[in-house]
Design a protein around this motif. Structure first.
Motif, PDB file in Angstrom:
ATOM      1  N   MET A   1      -3.771  14.428  -3.750  1.00  0.00           N
ATOM      2  CA  MET A   1      -4.967  13.839  -3.210  1.00  0.00           C
ATOM      3  C   MET A   1      -4.586  12.695  -2.280  1.00  0.00           C
ATOM      4  O   MET A   1      -3.663  11.938  -2.558  1.00  0.00           O
ATOM      5  N   HIS A   2      -5.304  12.579  -1.187  1.00  0.00           N
ATOM      6  CA  HIS A   2      -4.977  11.518  -0.235  1.00  0.00           C
ATOM      7  C   HIS A   2      -5.763  10.246  -0.537  1.00  0.00           C
ATOM      8  O   HIS A   2      -6.767  10.257  -1.231  1.00  0.00           O
ATOM      9  N   SER A   3      -5.239   9.155   0.009  1.00  0.00           N
ATOM     10  CA  SER A   3      -5.797   7.830  -0.222  1.00  0.00           C
ATOM     11  C   SER A   3      -5.757   7.047   1.087  1.00  0.00           C
ATOM     12  O   SER A   3      -4.858   7.258   1.908  1.00  0.00           O
ATOM     13  N   PRO A   4      -6.682   6.107   1.285  1.00  0.00           N
ATOM     14  CA  PRO A   4      -6.611   5.261   2.480  1.00  0.00           C
ATOM     15  C   PRO A   4      -5.353   4.396   2.461  1.00  0.00           C
ATOM     16  O   PRO A   4      -4.967   3.873   1.418  1.00  0.00           O
ATOM     17  N   LEU A   5      -4.728   4.266   3.613  1.00  0.00           N
ATOM     18  CA  LEU A   5      -3.605   3.352   3.789  1.00  0.00           C
ATOM     19  C   LEU A   5      -4.154   2.153   4.553  1.00  0.00           C
ATOM     20  O   LEU A   5      -4.502   2.259   5.728  1.00  0.00           O
ATOM     21  N   TYR A   6      -4.275   1.029   3.854  1.00  0.00           N
ATOM     22  CA  TYR A   6      -4.864  -0.171   4.430  1.00  0.00           C
ATOM     23  C   TYR A   6      -3.837  -0.933   5.253  1.00  0.00           C
ATOM     24  O   TYR A   6      -2.701  -1.105   4.827  1.00  0.00           O
ATOM     25  N   ARG A   7      -4.267  -1.394   6.434  1.00  0.00           N
ATOM     26  CA  ARG A   7      -3.399  -2.214   7.282  1.00  0.00           C
ATOM     27  C   ARG A   7      -3.900  -3.651   7.228  1.00  0.00           C
ATOM     28  O   ARG A   7      -5.064  -3.924   7.467  1.00  0.00           O
ATOM     29  N   SER A   8      -2.989  -4.540   6.896  1.00  0.00           N
ATOM     30  CA  SER A   8      -3.296  -5.966   6.825  1.00  0.00           C
ATOM     31  C   SER A   8      -2.380  -6.706   7.784  1.00  0.00           C
ATOM     32  O   SER A   8      -1.332  -6.204   8.189  1.00  0.00           O
ATOM     33  N   TYR A   9      -2.775  -7.926   8.112  1.00  0.00           N
ATOM     34  CA  TYR A   9      -1.994  -8.708   9.065  1.00  0.00           C
ATOM     35  C   TYR A   9      -1.926 -10.160   8.622  1.00  0.00           C
ATOM     36  O   TYR A   9      -2.943 -10.776   8.323  1.00  0.00           O
ATOM     37  N   ASN A  10      -0.721 -10.705   8.598  1.00  0.00           N
ATOM     38  CA  ASN A  10      -0.483 -12.100   8.274  1.00  0.00           C
ATOM     39  C   ASN A  10      -0.189 -12.818   9.584  1.00  0.00           C
ATOM     40  O   ASN A  10       0.920 -12.728  10.112  1.00  0.00           O
TER      41      ASN A  10
ATOM     42  N   ALA B   1       0.068 -16.002  10.177  1.00  0.00           N
ATOM     43  CA  ALA B   1       1.024 -17.104  10.027  1.00  0.00           C
ATOM     44  C   ALA B   1       2.458 -16.593  10.066  1.00  0.00           C
ATOM     45  O   ALA B   1       3.331 -17.202  10.678  1.00  0.00           O
ATOM     46  N   GLY B   2       2.710 -15.479   9.402  1.00  0.00           N
ATOM     47  CA  GLY B   2       4.050 -14.911   9.364  1.00  0.00           C
ATOM     48  C   GLY B   2       4.276 -13.852  10.414  1.00  0.00           C
ATOM     49  O   GLY B   2       5.367 -13.332  10.552  1.00  0.00           O
ATOM     50  N   VAL B   3       3.247 -13.528  11.178  1.00  0.00           N
ATOM     51  CA  VAL B   3       3.270 -12.472  12.185  1.00  0.00           C
ATOM     52  C   VAL B   3       3.878 -11.206  11.583  1.00  0.00           C
ATOM     53  O   VAL B   3       4.975 -10.802  11.912  1.00  0.00           O
ATOM     54  N   ASP B   4       3.122 -10.611  10.659  1.00  0.00           N
ATOM     55  CA  ASP B   4       3.631  -9.433   9.972  1.00  0.00           C
ATOM     56  C   ASP B   4       2.495  -8.504   9.589  1.00  0.00           C
ATOM     57  O   ASP B   4       1.432  -8.954   9.163  1.00  0.00           O
ATOM     58  N   HIS B   5       2.728  -7.214   9.755  1.00  0.00           N
ATOM     59  CA  HIS B   5       1.780  -6.190   9.316  1.00  0.00           C
ATOM     60  C   HIS B   5       2.246  -5.628   7.974  1.00  0.00           C
ATOM     61  O   HIS B   5       3.445  -5.448   7.751  1.00  0.00           O
TER      62      HIS B   5
ATOM     63  N   ASN C   1       7.335  -4.947  12.320  1.00  0.00           N
ATOM     64  CA  ASN C   1       7.184  -3.503  12.436  1.00  0.00           C
ATOM     65  C   ASN C   1       5.694  -3.195  12.383  1.00  0.00           C
ATOM     66  O   ASN C   1       4.984  -3.691  11.512  1.00  0.00           O
ATOM     67  N   PHE C   2       5.233  -2.375  13.317  1.00  0.00           N
ATOM     68  CA  PHE C   2       3.817  -2.042  13.426  1.00  0.00           C
ATOM     69  C   PHE C   2       3.685  -0.529  13.477  1.00  0.00           C
ATOM     70  O   PHE C   2       4.437   0.145  14.172  1.00  0.00           O
ATOM     71  N   TYR C   3       2.708   0.001  12.733  1.00  0.00           N
ATOM     72  CA  TYR C   3       2.499   1.446  12.635  1.00  0.00           C
ATOM     73  C   TYR C   3       1.039   1.746  12.963  1.00  0.00           C
ATOM     74  O   TYR C   3       0.135   1.045  12.509  1.00  0.00           O
ATOM     75  N   THR C   4       0.808   2.810  13.721  1.00  0.00           N
ATOM     76  CA  THR C   4      -0.558   3.174  14.091  1.00  0.00           C
ATOM     77  C   THR C   4      -0.651   4.666  14.399  1.00  0.00           C
ATOM     78  O   THR C   4       0.333   5.288  14.793  1.00  0.00           O
TER      79      THR C   4
END
Length: 149
Positions: free
Chosen positions: A1-10, A12-16, A113-116
């Protein structure tokens, strides 16, 4: 079963940061506030999927994801810690009907590293935000199902 992959962004630390753990990104004190749902992935290994390993480097404040065990070993030697049980997800290593590319980009100046799955977002990050195109990290399911031909 599939699930949402949430993308968050910091910022202050410039990180996904990417996770299927909605509780983690919805915490009021989260370092990585939710940006959007990036794609659909699997939390259990399904036919034709492979592990999508998650590593983190606290000194660089960088989350790194890969399907390659060789890349995992290189990253560990470079100071990353394998935290793939956070939780481990699975994606397709090659395109199958209904899947889309999960593009991997990198900013050396931000150590990010950024993924889209978005081609327009990919092009914007390359043209305007200092990222370089690295590879297709794997294939995921889009938020809107596509027809197989």
């Amino acid at each position: 079963m599939h699930s949402p992959l949430y993308r968050s962004y910091n910022a202050a630390g410039v990180d996904h940061y990417y996770t299927v753990d909605a509780d983690h990104v919805n915490q009021a004190d989260s370092f990585w506030p939710l940006q959007k749902v990036a794609a659909l992935v699997f939390v259990d290994q399904e036919e034709s999927t492979v592990p999508f390993y998650h590593l983190f480097n606290g000194n660089a404040v960088d989350n790194y994801y890969t399907t390659s065990i060789a890349e995992v070993e290189v990253a560990i030697n470079a100071g990353y810690v394998n935290i793939s049980d956070d939780p481990l997800t699975y994606i397709y290593p090659t395109q199958i009907c209904g899947s889309v590319p999960f593009y991997k980009l990198y900013s050396a100046s931000q150590t990010d590293n950024f993924y889209t799955t978005s081609e327009s977002e990919r092009l914007d990050f390359i043209a305007n935000q200092g990222y370089v195109d690295i590879e297709i990290a794997g294939y995921v399911l889009p938020l809107t199902p596509s027809q197989c031909t």
